[in-house]
Scaffold this active site. Structure first.
Site, PDB file in Angstrom:
ATOM      1  N   HIS A 128       0.842  -1.199   0.000  1.00 11.72           N
ATOM      2  CA  HIS A 128       0.000   0.000   0.000  1.00 11.72           C
ATOM      3  C   HIS A 128       0.878   1.250   0.000  1.00 11.72           C
ATOM      4  O   HIS A 128       1.310   1.722   1.049  1.00 11.72           O
ATOM      5  CB  HIS A 128      -0.908  -0.017   1.237  1.00 11.72           C
ATOM      6  CG  HIS A 128      -1.922   1.085   1.285  1.00 11.72           C
ATOM      7  ND1 HIS A 128      -3.280   0.834   1.273  1.00 11.72           N
ATOM      8  CD2 HIS A 128      -1.805   2.433   1.367  1.00 11.72           C
ATOM      9  CE1 HIS A 128      -3.942   1.980   1.350  1.00 11.72           C
ATOM     10  NE2 HIS A 128      -3.050   2.966   1.409  1.00 11.72           N
ATOM     11  N   HIS A 159       1.113   4.982  -2.478  1.00  9.89           N
ATOM     12  CA  HIS A 159       0.738   5.801  -3.628  1.00  9.89           C
ATOM     13  C   HIS A 159       2.013   6.378  -4.232  1.00  9.89           C
ATOM     14  O   HIS A 159       2.732   7.128  -3.567  1.00  9.89           O
ATOM     15  CB  HIS A 159      -0.200   6.930  -3.193  1.00  9.89           C
ATOM     16  CG  HIS A 159      -1.452   6.437  -2.544  1.00  9.89           C
ATOM     17  ND1 HIS A 159      -2.611   6.202  -3.262  1.00  9.89           N
ATOM     18  CD2 HIS A 159      -1.727   6.103  -1.253  1.00  9.89           C
ATOM     19  CE1 HIS A 159      -3.551   5.764  -2.429  1.00  9.89           C
ATOM     20  NE2 HIS A 159      -3.038   5.695  -1.212  1.00  9.89           N
ATOM     21  N   HIS A 198      -9.726   1.182  -0.606  1.00  8.82           N
ATOM     22  CA  HIS A 198      -9.551   1.943   0.620  1.00  8.82           C
ATOM     23  C   HIS A 198     -10.880   1.968   1.375  1.00  8.82           C
ATOM     24  O   HIS A 198     -11.921   2.345   0.831  1.00  8.82           O
ATOM     25  CB  HIS A 198      -9.144   3.379   0.302  1.00  8.82           C
ATOM     26  CG  HIS A 198      -7.719   3.539  -0.111  1.00  8.82           C
ATOM     27  ND1 HIS A 198      -7.114   2.759  -1.067  1.00  8.82           N
ATOM     28  CD2 HIS A 198      -6.764   4.415   0.321  1.00  8.82           C
ATOM     29  CE1 HIS A 198      -5.854   3.148  -1.215  1.00  8.82           C
ATOM     30  NE2 HIS A 198      -5.614   4.146  -0.385  1.00  8.82           N
ATOM     31  N   GLU A 247     -10.844   3.947   7.062  1.00  6.32           N
ATOM     32  CA  GLU A 247      -9.900   4.969   7.509  1.00  6.32           C
ATOM     33  C   GLU A 247     -10.739   6.134   8.045  1.00  6.32           C
ATOM     34  O   GLU A 247     -11.018   6.203   9.234  1.00  6.32           O
ATOM     35  CB  GLU A 247      -8.984   5.399   6.357  1.00  6.32           C
ATOM     36  CG  GLU A 247      -7.917   6.405   6.758  1.00  6.32           C
ATOM     37  CD  GLU A 247      -7.109   6.922   5.574  1.00  6.32           C
ATOM     38  OE1 GLU A 247      -6.002   7.425   5.822  1.00  6.32           O
ATOM     39  OE2 GLU A 247      -7.585   6.849   4.425  1.00  6.32           O
ATOM     40  N   ASP A 276       1.996   4.138   2.936  1.00  2.51           N
ATOM     41  CA  ASP A 276       0.963   5.029   2.394  1.00  2.51           C
ATOM     42  C   ASP A 276       1.555   6.125   1.503  1.00  2.51           C
ATOM     43  O   ASP A 276       1.667   5.941   0.299  1.00  2.51           O
ATOM     44  CB  ASP A 276       0.142   5.612   3.543  1.00  2.51           C
ATOM     45  CG  ASP A 276      -1.258   6.028   3.126  1.00  2.51           C
ATOM     46  OD1 ASP A 276      -1.653   5.750   1.983  1.00  2.51           O
ATOM     47  OD2 ASP A 276      -1.978   6.610   3.960  1.00  2.51           O
ATOM     48  N   ASP A 277       1.884   7.273   2.071  1.00  2.00           N
ATOM     49  CA  ASP A 277       2.525   8.385   1.351  1.00  2.00           C
ATOM     50  C   ASP A 277       3.752   8.789   2.168  1.00  2.00           C
ATOM     51  O   ASP A 277       3.756   9.834   2.837  1.00  2.00           O
ATOM     52  CB  ASP A 277       1.573   9.577   1.213  1.00  2.00           C
ATOM     53  CG  ASP A 277       0.297   9.219   0.485  1.00  2.00           C
ATOM     54  OD1 ASP A 277       0.354   9.001  -0.731  1.00  2.00           O
ATOM     55  OD2 ASP A 277      -0.759   9.152   1.149  1.00  2.00           O
TER      56      ASP A 277
END
Length: 326
Positions: free
Chosen positions: A8, A10, A186, A189, A267-268
């Protein structure tokens, strides 16, 4: 040392500040609004999205995107990662003036370069953006299904999970499912446990991106266990974005105790001042997970990866050989 695998991330959100500054110099762009002192700066979810888009806008050519993927995966390999899946966004490609195919080919080239240099294996998950609406997500699914790129092995949906109704996106995921792509979405969250339940009911993915809010409904947690759904958990992201106030409140240990299949992800990463290696460190330092459990989380990621059986066996053998050697 624990070998790692990530499901996961991006790719536009993985652009390091150093790489973004280099791109800014290339295109003569001022980055002071979102990048200062060698780090991303934002103060809430809206400003995070603005910083994300501003950094992403500095990747405009096929070589830019190849460099982005190569840089990220090479860095991962330096943290003892053997596998990576990246979320890609055809929408970003079009904003950059690239075709979806050129964008995907460029990212694939970067993945291949990183593999040649380090041995890390990588795959691409094409994503639709939920708050762009059902038709946009269906377009992304059609591209993923038809593009034929050997590294495109999955389809997912990101964006604001509070937007719309999951049933509106059923067609997009059916397109991807019929094409034999792995499915992730997703949920759980910002949308609460209800978004996880809706995803299971209407999309039937094998993996859920985040999924941590499922802990609020014990019956739903039991269902995740029973249906063998894998959670792509991103602890640092959850804290930085205030899904939870602190690590003591984070449900990762409770999800593991309940028998959920969990993986660790970033994630990021530079936006949240983290990395995959740091996520494993956090799991050890804040959740008390030892090397044996961390190894099992990596193994879960490999078992849940959207790869062919031959690649999965090779990754599993690499992981097990390292464990035996230790």
């Amino acid at each position: 040392m624990v070998l790692k695998a990530e499901l996961h991330c991006h790719i536009e959100g993985a652009a390091s500040p150093e790489l973004v500054l280099s791109q800014a110099r290339k295109y003569g762009v001022d980055t002071s609004d979102f990048l200062r002192g060698g780090a991303y700066h934002w103060h809430d979810f809206t400003s995070f999205l603005s910083a994300y888009d501003a950094a992403a806008s500095l990747f405009r050519s096929e070589e830019d995107y190849a460099l982005l993927a190569e840089d990220y995966l090479t860095g991962l390999a330096g943290e003892d990662a053997i596998y990576s899946e990246i979320f890609t966004s055809p929408d970003h490609a079009e904003r950059a003036g690239l075709s979806r195919m050129a964008y995907t080919n460029a990212l694939g080239e970067g993945i291949e370069r990183a593999r040649t240099k380090t041995g890390i294996e990588g795959r691409i998950i094409v994503t639709g953006v939920r708050h762009f609406g059902a038709s946009a997500v269906e377009d992304a699914a059609r591209f993923a299904a038809a593009c034929g790129h050997p590294l495109v092995t999955g389809f997912g949906m990101a964006g604001d999970e509070r937007f719309g109704n999951v049933r509106d996106y059923e067609k997009a995921f059916e397109i991807a499912r019929e094409a034999g792509l792995g499915l992730t979405v997703h949920a759980g969250e910002f949308g609460g446990w209800e978004s996880v339940e809706a995803a299971l009911n209407h999309i039937r993915p094998t993996r859920i991106g985040h999924g941590v809010r499922a802990i609020e409904n014990p019956d739903l947690v039991h269902r995740l266990v029973e249906e063998n759904v894998v959670l792509e958990v991103c602890p640092v992201s959850n804290i930085v974005l205030n899904v939870y106030p602190d690590y003591a409140s984070h449900p990762l240990p409770d999800l593991l105790e309940a028998g959920c299949r969990v993986t660790l992800n970033s994630d990021d990463p530079p936006h949240f001042h983290t990395s995959l290696g740091h996520e494993y460190h956090v799991a050890r330092a804040h959740f008390g997970l030892d090397d044996a459990i961390l190894h099992s989380l990596t193994r879960t990621a490999i078992e849940a990866a959207f790869v062919d059986d031959t690649t999965r066996r090779r990754l599993r053998d690499t992981l097990d050989a390292k464990t035996v050697a230790q």
